[in-house]
Design a protein around this motif. Structure first.
Motif, PDB file in Angstrom:
ATOM      1  N   ALA A   3       1.889  10.599  -4.067  1.00  0.00           N
ATOM      2  CA  ALA A   3       1.047  11.477  -3.258  1.00  0.00           C
ATOM      3  C   ALA A   3      -0.058  10.720  -2.547  1.00  0.00           C
ATOM      4  N   GLY A   4      -0.318   9.504  -2.970  1.00  0.00           N
ATOM      5  CA  GLY A   4      -1.434   8.752  -2.404  1.00  0.00           C
ATOM      6  C   GLY A   4      -0.984   7.736  -1.385  1.00  0.00           C
ATOM      7  N   ALA A   5      -1.913   6.893  -1.020  1.00  0.00           N
ATOM      8  CA  ALA A   5      -1.632   5.833  -0.059  1.00  0.00           C
ATOM      9  C   ALA A   5      -2.078   4.516  -0.661  1.00  0.00           C
ATOM     10  N   LEU A   6      -1.713   3.469  -0.013  1.00  0.00           N
ATOM     11  CA  LEU A   6      -2.075   2.130  -0.451  1.00  0.00           C
ATOM     12  C   LEU A   6      -3.334   1.706   0.258  1.00  0.00           C
ATOM     13  N   THR A   7      -4.271   1.155  -0.494  1.00  0.00           N
ATOM     14  CA  THR A   7      -5.495   0.647   0.104  1.00  0.00           C
ATOM     15  C   THR A   7      -5.551  -0.844  -0.134  1.00  0.00           C
ATOM     16  N   ALA A   8      -5.522  -1.623   0.909  1.00  0.00           N
ATOM     17  CA  ALA A   8      -5.612  -3.070   0.786  1.00  0.00           C
ATOM     18  C   ALA A   8      -7.065  -3.458   0.624  1.00  0.00           C
ATOM     19  N   SER A   9      -7.288  -4.682   0.167  1.00  0.00           N
ATOM     20  CA  SER A   9      -8.649  -5.122  -0.114  1.00  0.00           C
ATOM     21  C   SER A   9      -9.535  -5.095   1.120  1.00  0.00           C
ATOM     22  N   ALA A  10      -8.967  -5.196   2.293  1.00  0.00           N
ATOM     23  CA  ALA A  10      -9.764  -5.167   3.516  1.00  0.00           C
ATOM     24  C   ALA A  10     -10.074  -3.745   3.958  1.00  0.00           C
ATOM     25  N   GLY A  11      -9.635  -2.752   3.175  1.00  0.00           N
ATOM     26  CA  GLY A  11      -9.928  -1.365   3.503  1.00  0.00           C
ATOM     27  C   GLY A  11      -8.848  -0.707   4.355  1.00  0.00           C
ATOM     28  N   LEU A  12      -7.741  -1.384   4.576  1.00  0.00           N
ATOM     29  CA  LEU A  12      -6.654  -0.811   5.356  1.00  0.00           C
ATOM     30  C   LEU A  12      -5.903   0.198   4.508  1.00  0.00           C
ATOM     31  N   VAL A  13      -5.424   1.258   5.108  1.00  0.00           N
ATOM     32  CA  VAL A  13      -4.585   2.208   4.399  1.00  0.00           C
ATOM     33  C   VAL A  13      -3.199   2.121   5.013  1.00  0.00           C
ATOM     34  N   LEU A  14      -2.201   1.844   4.169  1.00  0.00           N
ATOM     35  CA  LEU A  14      -0.846   1.641   4.643  1.00  0.00           C
ATOM     36  C   LEU A  14       0.073   2.692   4.057  1.00  0.00           C
ATOM     37  N   ALA A  15       1.052   3.112   4.811  1.00  0.00           N
ATOM     38  CA  ALA A  15       2.042   4.067   4.332  1.00  0.00           C
ATOM     39  C   ALA A  15       3.119   3.328   3.549  1.00  0.00           C
ATOM     40  N   PRO A  16       3.852   4.032   2.686  1.00  0.00           N
ATOM     41  CA  PRO A  16       4.900   3.368   1.934  1.00  0.00           C
ATOM     42  C   PRO A  16       6.016   2.871   2.850  1.00  0.00           C
ATOM     43  N   ALA A  17       6.607   1.757   2.457  1.00  0.00           N
ATOM     44  CA  ALA A  17       7.776   1.223   3.159  1.00  0.00           C
ATOM     45  C   ALA A  17       9.001   1.974   2.661  1.00  0.00           C
ATOM     46  N   ALA A  18      10.142   1.678   3.231  1.00  0.00           N
ATOM     47  CA  ALA A  18      11.379   2.327   2.818  1.00  0.00           C
ATOM     48  C   ALA A  18      11.671   2.032   1.355  1.00  0.00           C
ATOM     49  N   SER A  19      12.250   2.994   0.659  1.00  0.00           N
ATOM     50  CA  SER A  19      12.568   2.821  -0.748  1.00  0.00           C
ATOM     51  C   SER A  19      13.950   2.233  -0.908  1.00  0.00           C
ATOM     52  N   ALA A  20      14.099   1.366  -1.907  1.00  0.00           N
ATOM     53  CA  ALA A  20      15.384   0.762  -2.193  1.00  0.00           C
ATOM     54  C   ALA A  20      16.261   1.722  -2.983  1.00  0.00           C
ATOM     55  N   LYS A  21      15.672   2.457  -3.909  1.00  0.00           N
ATOM     56  CA  LYS A  21      16.394   3.415  -4.729  1.00  0.00           C
ATOM     57  C   LYS A  21      15.694   4.754  -4.632  1.00  0.00           C
ATOM     58  N   ASP A  22      16.458   5.810  -4.812  1.00  0.00           N
ATOM     59  CA  ASP A  22      15.875   7.140  -4.787  1.00  0.00           C
ATOM     60  C   ASP A  22      14.787   7.233  -5.853  1.00  0.00           C
ATOM     61  N   GLY A  23      13.612   7.678  -5.470  1.00  0.00           N
ATOM     62  CA  GLY A  23      12.507   7.804  -6.397  1.00  0.00           C
ATOM     63  C   GLY A  23      11.563   6.622  -6.417  1.00  0.00           C
ATOM     64  N   ASP A  24      11.993   5.477  -5.878  1.00  0.00           N
ATOM     65  CA  ASP A  24      11.105   4.321  -5.793  1.00  0.00           C
ATOM     66  C   ASP A  24      10.149   4.502  -4.629  1.00  0.00           C
ATOM     67  N   ALA A  25       8.958   4.015  -4.793  1.00  0.00           N
ATOM     68  CA  ALA A  25       8.008   3.960  -3.683  1.00  0.00           C
ATOM     69  C   ALA A  25       7.597   2.497  -3.552  1.00  0.00           C
ATOM     70  N   ARG A  26       7.806   1.912  -2.378  1.00  0.00           N
ATOM     71  CA  ARG A  26       7.483   0.507  -2.130  1.00  0.00           C
ATOM     72  C   ARG A  26       6.350   0.411  -1.127  1.00  0.00           C
ATOM     73  N   TYR A  27       5.483  -0.564  -1.365  1.00  0.00           N
ATOM     74  CA  TYR A  27       4.345  -0.785  -0.489  1.00  0.00           C
ATOM     75  C   TYR A  27       4.206  -2.265  -0.183  1.00  0.00           C
ATOM     76  N   ARG A  28       3.655  -2.560   0.966  1.00  0.00           N
ATOM     77  CA  ARG A  28       3.274  -3.926   1.321  1.00  0.00           C
ATOM     78  C   ARG A  28       1.834  -3.876   1.790  1.00  0.00           C
ATOM     79  N   ALA A  29       1.014  -4.748   1.219  1.00  0.00           N
ATOM     80  CA  ALA A  29      -0.393  -4.805   1.616  1.00  0.00           C
ATOM     81  C   ALA A  29      -0.743  -6.219   2.035  1.00  0.00           C
ATOM     82  N   ALA A  30      -1.622  -6.329   3.002  1.00  0.00           N
ATOM     83  CA  ALA A  30      -2.123  -7.635   3.402  1.00  0.00           C
ATOM     84  C   ALA A  30      -3.212  -8.048   2.431  1.00  0.00           C
TER      85      ALA A  30
END
Length: 132
Positions: A3-30
């Motif tokens: 339900a949330g979002a990813l917050t990188a240390s620089a204060g950026l908010v990123l949306a989840p990347a595509a999931s590899a498996k159903d139910g997985d949530a993947r994120y990439r942060a700078a």
């Protein structure tokens, strides 16, 4: 469901990347000095599995890791980067990685999960904040 979002240390908010498996949530942060941080959250056997990776190009650097759930520290660890064997990595400049895999109790309601890794040599910080 995340339900949330990813917050990188620089204060950026990123949306989840595509999931590899159903139910997985993947994120990439700078991270704040050029490393790459990947996070995967997965429901696993009634628990929350948290996979946290930091990739860079420096083998042997120590990273201090802290994982919290709902404000309580549940994991602290120091690990060093090792050569990566991940040929599927789409960013070939990252030749070293450090990773942590943790299982958290899936408490009723929303869980707030925060992970932070700090490079002991350079002070670089990679941070994840989200809810599950």
């Amino acid at each position: 469901i995340l339900a949330g979002a990813l917050t990188a240390s620089a204060g950026l908010v990123l949306a989840p990347a595509a999931s590899a498996k159903d139910g997985d949530a993947r994120y990439r942060a700078a991270c704040d000095m050029g490393s790459r941080s990947d996070v995967k959250l997965r429901d696993k056997d009634g628990r929350i599995r948290v996979d946290f990776y930091v990739k860079n190009n420096q083998i042997g650097e120590a990273w201090n890791y802290t994982l919290t759930q709902n404000g309580t520290t549940v994991v602290t660890s120091t690990r060093s980067t090792r050569a990566t064997d991940d040929s599927s990595d789409d960013d070939s400049r990252h030749t070293a990685e450090v990773k942590w895999k943790s299982y958290l109790t899936n408490a009723p309601g929303t869980d707030t999960i925060a992970a932070r890794a700090v490079n002991a040599k350079t002070g670089e910080v990679c941070t994840f904040n989200g809810t599950r």
